[in-house]
Scaffold this active site. Structure first.
Site, PDB file in Angstrom:
ATOM      1  N   THR A 124       2.090   3.239   2.429  1.00  0.00           N
ATOM      2  CA  THR A 124       3.145   3.212   3.436  1.00  0.00           C
ATOM      3  C   THR A 124       3.519   1.799   3.877  1.00  0.00           C
ATOM      4  O   THR A 124       4.563   1.600   4.488  1.00  0.00           O
ATOM      5  CB  THR A 124       2.722   3.972   4.704  1.00  0.00           C
ATOM      6  OG1 THR A 124       1.583   3.313   5.269  1.00  0.00           O
ATOM      7  CG2 THR A 124       2.416   5.433   4.402  1.00  0.00           C
ATOM      8  N   CYS A 170       0.876  -1.172   0.000  1.00  0.00           N
ATOM      9  CA  CYS A 170       0.000   0.000   0.000  1.00  0.00           C
ATOM     10  C   CYS A 170       0.913   1.221   0.000  1.00  0.00           C
ATOM     11  O   CYS A 170       2.114   1.102  -0.258  1.00  0.00           O
ATOM     12  CB  CYS A 170      -0.964  -0.018   1.179  1.00  0.00           C
ATOM     13  SG  CYS A 170      -0.245   0.095   2.832  1.00  0.00           S
ATOM     14  N   HIS A 178      14.027 -18.819  18.363  1.00  0.00           N
ATOM     15  CA  HIS A 178      13.051 -18.015  17.632  1.00  0.00           C
ATOM     16  C   HIS A 178      11.737 -18.777  17.453  1.00  0.00           C
ATOM     17  O   HIS A 178      10.663 -18.187  17.540  1.00  0.00           O
ATOM     18  CB  HIS A 178      13.621 -17.585  16.283  1.00  0.00           C
ATOM     19  CG  HIS A 178      14.933 -16.886  16.413  1.00  0.00           C
ATOM     20  ND1 HIS A 178      15.063 -15.672  17.046  1.00  0.00           N
ATOM     21  CD2 HIS A 178      16.177 -17.232  16.020  1.00  0.00           C
ATOM     22  CE1 HIS A 178      16.322 -15.297  17.044  1.00  0.00           C
ATOM     23  NE2 HIS A 178      17.023 -16.234  16.416  1.00  0.00           N
TER      24      HIS A 178
END
Length: 141
Positions: free
Chosen positions: A67, A65, A133
């Site tokens: 930003t 989009c 992680h």
């Protein structure tokens, strides 16, 4: 790899510039819109890309989009999505290595085409590191 790609009107031109890069790298691209520059609502396209991942039609997704912020917010509402908004290659790589990001969000009004293409290449090449992680990702459900 099957990659879903979606955008709103602000990301339309950048999406068109990224599709050939993905195809040249040997990926199958599932273009889920938008298909013109007329104003549209970005959550609709984020939902389409996230659904393609949730249904396992695609392994990863790219959302664009103006930003990248709206797309990242909309995408991260989906439990099976880990969307990373990246403005340079380091966060793209770390988003994959540490967060196993399966959706890359880009801001077409923030990035130039060449930088966006480089970010996509780095994000696609990076592998999830697992280990500590994975434990952290599992903590998020």
């Amino acid at each position: 790899m099957n990659i879903a790609i979606g955008c709103d009107h602000g990301g339309f031109d950048l999406k068109k510039a990224l599709i050939p890069i993905l195809e040249q790298a040997g990926h199958s691209v599932v273009d889920l819109g938008c298909f013109a520059e007329e104003s549209v609502d970005y959550p609709d396209f984020a939902d389409r890309v996230c659904a393609a991942i949730g249904e396992r039609r695609c392994q990863r997704g790219i959302l664009i989009c103006g930003t990248g912020i709206g797309m990242s917010i909309a995408a991260n509402r989906h439990r099976h999505v880990r969307a990373a908004l990246c403005h340079e290659s380091f966060t793209a790589r770390m988003g994959r290595e540490h967060n196993d990001a399966n959706v890359l969000c880009l801001g077409a009004r923030v990035l130039g085409t060449a930088l966006a293409q480089e970010i996509v290449k780095v994000w696609l090449a990076a592998e999830f590191a697992g280990g500590r992680h994975l434990r952290r990702i599992e903590m998020m459900g």
